[in-house]
Structure formats: structure tokens, C-alpha cells
Design an enzyme around this catalytic site. Structure first.
Site, PDB file in Angstrom:
ATOM      1  N   TYR A 108      -8.140  -4.050 -11.573  1.00  0.00           N
ATOM      2  CA  TYR A 108      -7.929  -2.750 -10.938  1.00  0.00           C
ATOM      3  C   TYR A 108      -6.662  -2.071 -11.471  1.00  0.00           C
ATOM      4  O   TYR A 108      -6.665  -0.914 -11.868  1.00  0.00           O
ATOM      5  CB  TYR A 108      -7.690  -2.937  -9.435  1.00  0.00           C
ATOM      6  CG  TYR A 108      -8.862  -3.218  -8.542  1.00  0.00           C
ATOM      7  CD1 TYR A 108      -9.464  -4.467  -8.512  1.00  0.00           C
ATOM      8  CD2 TYR A 108      -9.311  -2.246  -7.661  1.00  0.00           C
ATOM      9  CE1 TYR A 108     -10.501  -4.724  -7.629  1.00  0.00           C
ATOM     10  CE2 TYR A 108     -10.347  -2.501  -6.767  1.00  0.00           C
ATOM     11  CZ  TYR A 108     -10.931  -3.744  -6.755  1.00  0.00           C
ATOM     12  OH  TYR A 108     -11.939  -3.996  -5.875  1.00  0.00           O
ATOM     13  N   CYS A 149       0.825  -1.213   0.000  1.00  0.00           N
ATOM     14  CA  CYS A 149       0.000   0.000   0.000  1.00  0.00           C
ATOM     15  C   CYS A 149       0.854   1.256   0.000  1.00  0.00           C
ATOM     16  O   CYS A 149       0.658   2.163  -0.800  1.00  0.00           O
ATOM     17  CB  CYS A 149      -0.938  -0.025   1.209  1.00  0.00           C
ATOM     18  SG  CYS A 149      -1.836   1.507   1.437  1.00  0.00           S
ATOM     19  N   CYS A 183      -1.496   1.558  -3.180  1.00  0.00           N
ATOM     20  CA  CYS A 183      -2.527   2.588  -3.001  1.00  0.00           C
ATOM     21  C   CYS A 183      -1.988   4.017  -2.970  1.00  0.00           C
ATOM     22  O   CYS A 183      -2.481   4.887  -3.700  1.00  0.00           O
ATOM     23  CB  CYS A 183      -3.290   2.362  -1.697  1.00  0.00           C
ATOM     24  SG  CYS A 183      -3.534   0.652  -1.254  1.00  0.00           S
ATOM     25  N   GLU A 203     -26.193  13.760  -4.835  1.00  0.00           N
ATOM     26  CA  GLU A 203     -27.618  13.894  -4.509  1.00  0.00           C
ATOM     27  C   GLU A 203     -28.477  13.000  -5.396  1.00  0.00           C
ATOM     28  O   GLU A 203     -29.580  12.598  -5.027  1.00  0.00           O
ATOM     29  CB  GLU A 203     -28.081  15.350  -4.616  1.00  0.00           C
ATOM     30  CG  GLU A 203     -28.079  15.909  -6.019  1.00  0.00           C
ATOM     31  CD  GLU A 203     -28.520  17.380  -6.069  1.00  0.00           C
ATOM     32  OE1 GLU A 203     -29.540  17.728  -5.459  1.00  0.00           O
ATOM     33  OE2 GLU A 203     -27.837  18.179  -6.737  1.00  0.00           O
ATOM     34  N   LYS A 260       0.139   5.187  -6.060  1.00  0.00           N
ATOM     35  CA  LYS A 260      -0.789   5.134  -7.210  1.00  0.00           C
ATOM     36  C   LYS A 260      -1.725   6.341  -7.213  1.00  0.00           C
ATOM     37  O   LYS A 260      -1.913   7.003  -8.228  1.00  0.00           O
ATOM     38  CB  LYS A 260      -1.571   3.813  -7.142  1.00  0.00           C
ATOM     39  CG  LYS A 260      -2.608   3.560  -8.212  1.00  0.00           C
ATOM     40  CD  LYS A 260      -3.965   4.119  -7.921  1.00  0.00           C
ATOM     41  CE  LYS A 260      -4.566   3.757  -6.595  1.00  0.00           C
ATOM     42  NZ  LYS A 260      -4.941   2.389  -6.455  1.00  0.00           N
ATOM     43  N   HIS A 271     -27.270  19.962  -2.614  1.00  0.00           N
ATOM     44  CA  HIS A 271     -27.358  20.527  -3.953  1.00  0.00           C
ATOM     45  C   HIS A 271     -26.357  21.653  -4.144  1.00  0.00           C
ATOM     46  O   HIS A 271     -26.183  22.452  -3.228  1.00  0.00           O
ATOM     47  CB  HIS A 271     -28.787  21.064  -4.170  1.00  0.00           C
ATOM     48  CG  HIS A 271     -29.057  21.476  -5.564  1.00  0.00           C
ATOM     49  ND1 HIS A 271     -29.125  20.563  -6.603  1.00  0.00           N
ATOM     50  CD2 HIS A 271     -29.248  22.705  -6.116  1.00  0.00           C
ATOM     51  CE1 HIS A 271     -29.376  21.216  -7.727  1.00  0.00           C
ATOM     52  NE2 HIS A 271     -29.449  22.508  -7.464  1.00  0.00           N
ATOM     53  N   GLU A 274      -6.270   1.356 -13.762  1.00  0.00           N
ATOM     54  CA  GLU A 274      -5.712   2.522 -13.073  1.00  0.00           C
ATOM     55  C   GLU A 274      -4.478   3.048 -13.803  1.00  0.00           C
ATOM     56  O   GLU A 274      -4.332   4.254 -14.020  1.00  0.00           O
ATOM     57  CB  GLU A 274      -5.395   2.174 -11.614  1.00  0.00           C
ATOM     58  CG  GLU A 274      -6.676   1.942 -10.809  1.00  0.00           C
ATOM     59  CD  GLU A 274      -6.444   1.628  -9.335  1.00  0.00           C
ATOM     60  OE1 GLU A 274      -7.394   1.743  -8.562  1.00  0.00           O
ATOM     61  OE2 GLU A 274      -5.312   1.269  -8.954  1.00  0.00           O
TER      62      GLU A 274
HETATM   63  P1  NDP Z   1      -7.093  -8.399 -10.699  1.00  0.00           P
HETATM   64  O1  NDP Z   1      -7.259  -9.757 -10.196  1.00  0.00           O
HETATM   65  O2  NDP Z   1      -8.035  -7.317 -10.311  1.00  0.00           O
HETATM   66  O3  NDP Z   1      -7.022  -8.418 -12.289  1.00  0.00           O
HETATM   67  C1  NDP Z   1      -6.139  -9.254 -12.984  1.00  0.00           C
HETATM   68  C2  NDP Z   1      -6.446  -9.113 -14.447  1.00  0.00           C
HETATM   69  O4  NDP Z   1      -5.474  -9.814 -15.196  1.00  0.00           O
HETATM   70  C3  NDP Z   1      -7.803  -9.698 -14.823  1.00  0.00           C
HETATM   71  O5  NDP Z   1      -8.374  -8.868 -15.793  1.00  0.00           O
HETATM   72  C4  NDP Z   1      -7.431 -11.046 -15.401  1.00  0.00           C
HETATM   73  O6  NDP Z   1      -8.342 -11.502 -16.370  1.00  0.00           O
HETATM   74  C5  NDP Z   1      -6.122 -10.733 -16.058  1.00  0.00           C
HETATM   75  N1  NDP Z   1      -5.253 -11.893 -16.207  1.00  0.00           N
HETATM   76  C6  NDP Z   1      -4.928 -12.809 -15.274  1.00  0.00           C
HETATM   77  N2  NDP Z   1      -4.092 -13.735 -15.796  1.00  0.00           N
HETATM   78  C7  NDP Z   1      -3.873 -13.369 -17.079  1.00  0.00           C
HETATM   79  C8  NDP Z   1      -3.117 -13.918 -18.137  1.00  0.00           C
HETATM   80  N3  NDP Z   1      -2.395 -15.025 -17.970  1.00  0.00           N
HETATM   81  N4  NDP Z   1      -3.130 -13.303 -19.333  1.00  0.00           N
HETATM   82  C9  NDP Z   1      -3.874 -12.182 -19.503  1.00  0.00           C
HETATM   83  N5  NDP Z   1      -4.602 -11.616 -18.542  1.00  0.00           N
HETATM   84  C10 NDP Z   1      -4.610 -12.205 -17.338  1.00  0.00           C
HETATM   85  O7  NDP Z   1      -5.597  -8.043 -10.312  1.00  0.00           O
HETATM   86  P2  NDP Z   1      -4.788  -6.705 -10.204  1.00  0.00           P
HETATM   87  O8  NDP Z   1      -3.391  -7.146 -10.366  1.00  0.00           O
HETATM   88  O9  NDP Z   1      -5.321  -5.645 -11.072  1.00  0.00           O
HETATM   89  O10 NDP Z   1      -5.030  -6.285  -8.693  1.00  0.00           O
HETATM   90  C11 NDP Z   1      -4.858  -7.238  -7.644  1.00  0.00           C
HETATM   91  C12 NDP Z   1      -5.737  -6.915  -6.487  1.00  0.00           C
HETATM   92  O11 NDP Z   1      -5.201  -5.815  -5.783  1.00  0.00           O
HETATM   93  C13 NDP Z   1      -7.144  -6.491  -6.870  1.00  0.00           C
HETATM   94  O12 NDP Z   1      -7.996  -7.573  -7.072  1.00  0.00           O
HETATM   95  C14 NDP Z   1      -7.544  -5.644  -5.693  1.00  0.00           C
HETATM   96  O13 NDP Z   1      -8.065  -6.478  -4.707  1.00  0.00           O
HETATM   97  C15 NDP Z   1      -6.236  -5.028  -5.254  1.00  0.00           C
HETATM   98  N6  NDP Z   1      -6.137  -3.643  -5.755  1.00  0.00           N
HETATM   99  C16 NDP Z   1      -7.017  -2.715  -5.292  1.00  0.00           C
HETATM  100  C17 NDP Z   1      -6.967  -1.427  -5.746  1.00  0.00           C
HETATM  101  C18 NDP Z   1      -7.959  -0.454  -5.230  1.00  0.00           C
HETATM  102  O14 NDP Z   1      -8.535  -0.676  -4.184  1.00  0.00           O
HETATM  103  N7  NDP Z   1      -8.225   0.645  -5.941  1.00  0.00           N
HETATM  104  C19 NDP Z   1      -5.996  -0.992  -6.736  1.00  0.00           C
HETATM  105  C20 NDP Z   1      -5.125  -2.056  -7.180  1.00  0.00           C
HETATM  106  C21 NDP Z   1      -5.213  -3.322  -6.694  1.00  0.00           C
HETATM  107  P3  NDP Z   1      -9.692 -12.302 -15.983  1.00  0.00           P
HETATM  108  O15 NDP Z   1     -10.670 -11.273 -15.511  1.00  0.00           O
HETATM  109  O16 NDP Z   1     -10.083 -12.916 -17.283  1.00  0.00           O
HETATM  110  O17 NDP Z   1      -9.314 -13.291 -14.954  1.00  0.00           O
END
Ligand code: NDP
Length: 454
Positions: A178, A43, A48, A441, A51, A436, A182
Site C-alpha cells: 500500500y 492514521c 491515512c 454504473e 497521506k 448515468h 501510494e
Molecule cells: P505491506 O505489507 O502492504 O507491503 C510491504 C511491502 O514491502 C511488500 O511489497 C513486501 O513484499 C515488501 N517487503 C517486505 N520486506 C521486504 C524486504 N526485506 N525487502 C524488500 N521488500 C520487502 O506494508 P505497507 O508498509 O505498505 O503497509 C502496511 C499496512 O498498513 C498495509 O498492509 C495496510 O494494512 C495498512 N495501510 C493501509 C492503507 C490504506 O488503507 N490505503 C495505506 C497504507 C497502509 P512481499 O509482497 O514480497 O512480501
């Protein structure tokens, strides 16, 4: 009763580990925490906080434009310097690392620098030193996971994005979660050409479908090239950067390719299996409702348990655990109705069920939606639309999902998280007076549900 060096030995000084350490110490426990990287975990160092700072930086491009287009400002020549932003960000992160150290010291927690591994259910080794503890907490977080494709080593992960020496002019982002959306917004805003590839038909799997399509529309309007149903097959290094060969036979050249393809629990090489700790299919520590692993004296919280990988959830798990172990107040974390945000541009804020989940759970669901151009853009002419959605269980009138895409969505949805925790009904939403003029709202003034067959 054997005499242990500590009552609690925490492995990992991220959000969860630090909170458990401090709180347990405040309850009188003798606590040590080991960390081999800067204090604060993902984080603070590569998640977080930095970012969000980069998101702020990248949004200025639009803010300058809007000021000139709609609000009478003459905006002079603009230039963006990535290395100056990174330097400022690094200073702030270093300050936070120091704050974490002070907080731990003030709480009387022993800080141990180095990589800790388990020797058995009560023993931890760090370098040449060996420590015993009545309880051990594994709070080692997660780590970016990469697809197994040729040339993947030529790509970067979110970890490296925070320290890139220069802003890549062209970026390919792989993934639809995510982190991918982002960083697509960050790089797009700071001036890079961004192509985001997602292997499925629509990114942000697990979010409400209307939010997903609305974000997709808005990102495209801002110039992010989104390509779905395609993946990267291999990556080659070329003089000008990298070339990605895609599954549809085409190829893309870029300065950097970012793999935002998920994060995996950080459990390898910790000696967990040796100590008898059961791991799940992703390598996560399997825990019970009190965050206890299969070994009685070993607990785990946060991303390493692969429950909900969010900082505030890890902190909540930490508070519950410290209460359970050292404050004579056993309680298990509550993972229901956890609000979350995606700091995409525009941002997503969401709490409760998606429409698909609500329809599965309840017989009749009333859906309220609203899509509008926010007041600010009546003068700028910017065609950025805000989207809001409420889901109501008709039988009880309870609001079971609140979703927003738009500026400040995260700030707006935090309060609605309280409403959902209180089981607020649609009638109570209706009885709430709006503020408002705000976008928020709208969430208390939606009167007509969508027709049932829409
Ligand atoms: P996520 O699990 O959110 O997303 C991973 C993405 O990568 C998905 O779209 C997945 O596709 C894709 N993917 C996985 N394997 C492959 C592959 N072999 N080839 C191509 N695409 C692939 O992970 P993130 O890394 O973005 O984030 C991890 C976690 O960290 C989040 O789930 C969240 O909990 C936390 N986080 C929170 C944030 C916030 O609160 N704002 C910001 C950043 C992270 P598919 O959907 O098809 O599986």
C-alpha cells in the site's frame, strides 16, 4: 474485589485506543489513556489523513493538464511548493490532535502523557507514576519495519515522508505494498522522478491479479519507473544524496530512498512478556475472538494484533470491545468482507475475494470485467483506463468480489461493501438501475461473463 485506579487503562491514543476509551467512559467506566506522541496515532499523524492530503496535492498536476487539454481553460504558469503544502498539512493535523484531546476530555477520559509500560496484569507505569486497572488495553499500533541491509539508516520510512524539508527530485521507493504505491503516486505527481523497486514479479501481493497488472500499466503510463524482481542490497551516502546497490548488480542514485517494506506490531519495550502476554512471530499480541490476550485482564486491538491493519477495522474492534467489557453486550469483531482502498493513482477499491481466492473456494466462478476510458478523458485524450471486475459464485449467484481501479474507486466500492455484506446476488446487481453517466454504473450493467477458459 481489589480497588483499582481505573476500570480500563488504554495504552495508545490512536484510532482504536481513543474509540475504546470514549465509548467505555460513556458506558460509565473510569478510563485513562496514555500516549507519548501526538494524539490520533498513525492514521492522524503519519498515515491515512496526511497521506490523502498529499494525494490530493499531487493530483493537481494532471488536473491542470486536463483542464487545458480538454476543457477550454488556459492554465497559467504552475509551480509547486512542497514546504507550503507540508505547513498547511501540519496545521490541519494539529487541529485534529486538538479535536482528539477535546473528545477524550468531554468523555471524561483521563489523558496521561508519556510512555506506558506494563508492570503486571493490572499495573501500568508511566514515568514515575504507577496506575492500577481492572482491565488494560494495548492499542499501540504498528511501526515501519526496515530490511536488515547495510546503510539502511540512510533511507527514510513513511513516517519521515510527511515532514521532509524539501521535495526530493529523485526518489527510490522500495516495496510493493500500500504505502509504496501510494507514495510513488504522490512523489510522481508532485514532480519527482520515481523508481519503485519490488522484490517479486508483481507488486500488491494479495490483491486481485487483474488489478495488480492494471495498476502497473497505469503507473508506468504516468511515468513511474517500476522495476520488479529486484531488491536493494545496500545503501551508501553520497554527496548528492544516496546510492542504492541493487541485487542485479546495478546501482541507483537518488535524493531519498524510501523503505516501504511493511509495518510491524509496536510491542517492544512495553513489558508485555514480563506481564505474561503471549506474542506471535511478528511481535503481535495474540488475541482471542474477543480481543483478549493470553492474560485475562489484558486486551489488544488494532495494528498491534496484526489482524487487518486498517483504521476502520481498529475502530470496529474498539466498539466491540467496549460493548463487551462495559455494555453487557459481548461481541467479537467481524473481519469478513472488509472493503479497502489503495490511494494509488489511479486508486484501487476492493471488497471480497480475489479471483484466485474465489476459484479456490467455489467450484464455478463467473468473472465479469470491464476496461474503459472514463468519460472525462474523452475530451482530454488522457489514456488512463478504468478497470472493474465482479466475481460471482455460480452455484448461489452471490457476488463474492468487487474490484475497481480508477478515479474515486474508494468512494464507489464503499457502497458495494454494503451489498456484499447483504449477500447480494448478481441478479440483484442486474436489477439495480445505474446512475448515468458514471463509472460506477458499469458495476450494475455487466451482462456477459468471460468465457470459462479465458
Ligand atoms: P505491506 O505489507 O502492504 O507491503 C510491504 C511491502 O514491502 C511488500 O511489497 C513486501 O513484499 C515488501 N517487503 C517486505 N520486506 C521486504 C524486504 N526485506 N525487502 C524488500 N521488500 C520487502 O506494508 P505497507 O508498509 O505498505 O503497509 C502496511 C499496512 O498498513 C498495509 O498492509 C495496510 O494494512 C495498512 N495501510 C493501509 C492503507 C490504506 O488503507 N490505503 C495505506 C497504507 C497502509 P512481499 O509482497 O514480497 O512480501
Amino acid at each position: 474485589m481489589p480497588d483499582f485506579d481505573f476500570d480500563l487503562f488504554v495504552i495508545g491514543a490512536g484510532s482504536g485506543g481513543v474509540r475504546t476509551s470514549r465509548l467505555s467512559a460513556s458506558f460509565g467506566a473510569r478510563v485513562a489513556v496514555a500516549e507519548d506522541r501526538p494524539l490520533g496515532g498513525t492514521c492522524v499523524n503519519v498515515g491515512c489523513i496526511p497521506k490523502k492530503l498529499l494525494v490530493y496535492a499531487s493530483h493537481y498536476a494532471e488536473d491542470f493538464e486536463d483542464a487545458a487539454l480538454g476543457y477550454g481553460w488556459t492554465v497559467g504558469e504552475r509551480a509547486f511548493d512542497w514546504s507550503s503544502l507540508i505547513e498547511k498539512k501540519n496545521q490541519e493535523i494539529a487541529r485534529l490532535n486538538g479535536v482528539y484531546a477535546q473528545l477524550l476530555d468531554a468523555a471524561g477520559v483521563r489523558r496521561i502523557e508519556g510512555r506506558a509500560t506494563l508492570e503486571d496484569a493490572h499495573t501500568v507505569r508511566v514515568g514515575d507514576a504507577r496506575y492500577t486497572a481492572r482491565t488494560i488495553l494495548v492499542a499501540t499500533g504498528g511501526w515501519p519495519s526496515l530490511p536488515e541491509i547495510p546503510g539502511v539508516e540512510h533511507g527514510i520510512t513513511s513516517n519521515e515522508c510527511f515532514t521532509l524539508k524539501e521535495l526530493p527530485r529523485r526518489v527510490v521507493i522500495v516495496g510493493g505494498g500500500y504505502i509504496a504505491v501510494e507514495f510513488a503516486g504522490i512523489f510522481n505527481g508532485t514532480g519527482s522522478d520515481v523508481v519503485q523497486l519490488y522484490r517479486g514479479a508483481q507488486f500488491l501481493r494479495g490483491f486481485d491479479d487483474d488489478l495488480r497488472t492494471s495498476l502497473c500499466d497505469e503507473m508506468r503510463k504516468k511515468g513511474v519507473e517500476l522495476r520488479f524482481n529486484v531488491n536493494v542490497e545496500s545503501v551508501e551516502k553520497i554527496d548528492s544524496g544516496v546510492r542504492a546497490i541493487l541485487t542485479d548488480g546495478s546501482s541507483l542514485e537518488a535524493d531519498q530512498i524510501l523503505f516501504a517494506t511493511g509495518r510491524a506490531p509496536n510491542t517492544s519495550g512495553l513489558g508485555l512478556q514480563q506481564a505474561g502476554v503471549e506474542l506471535g512471530p511478528k511481535g503481535e499480541v495474540v488475541v482471542d475472538e474477543y480481543s483478549r490476550s493470553s492474560v485475562e485482564s489484558i486486551y489488544a486491538i488494532g495494528d498491534v494484533t496484526d489482524r487487518i491493519a486498517l483504521t476502520p477495522v481498529a475502530i470496529h474492534e474498539a466498539i466491540c470491545l467496549a460493548d463487551t467489557l462495559f455494555n453487557d453486550n459481548p461481541r467479537s469483531p467481524d473481519h469478513e468482507d472488509v472493503p479497502s482502498a489503495v490511494f494509488s493513482q489511479p486508486a484501487i477499491g476492493t471488497v471480497g475475494l480475489t479471483e484466485a481466492q474465489a476459484r479456490q473456494r467455489f467450484e464455478r466462478v463467473d468473472v465479469y470485467t470491464s476496461k474503459f476510458r472514463p468519460l472525462k478523458h474523452t475530451l482530454t485524450g488522457r489514456n488512463e483506463l478504468t478497470f472493474m471486475k465482479l466475481l460471482v459464485d455460480r452455484a448461489t449467484d452471490r457476488v463474492v468480489g468487487v474490484h475497481m481501479l480508477g478515479p474515486d474507486a474508494a468512494e464507489v466500492i464503499q457502497g458495494f461493501g454494503v451489498a456484499l455484506k447483504c449477500n447480494a446476488t448478481k441478479a440483484q446487481f442486474d436489477a439495480t438501475i445505474g446512475i448515468h453517466p458514471t463509472s460506477a454504473e458499469e458495476l450494475v450493467t455487466m451482462r456477459e461473463p468471460l468465457p470459462e477458459d479465458s
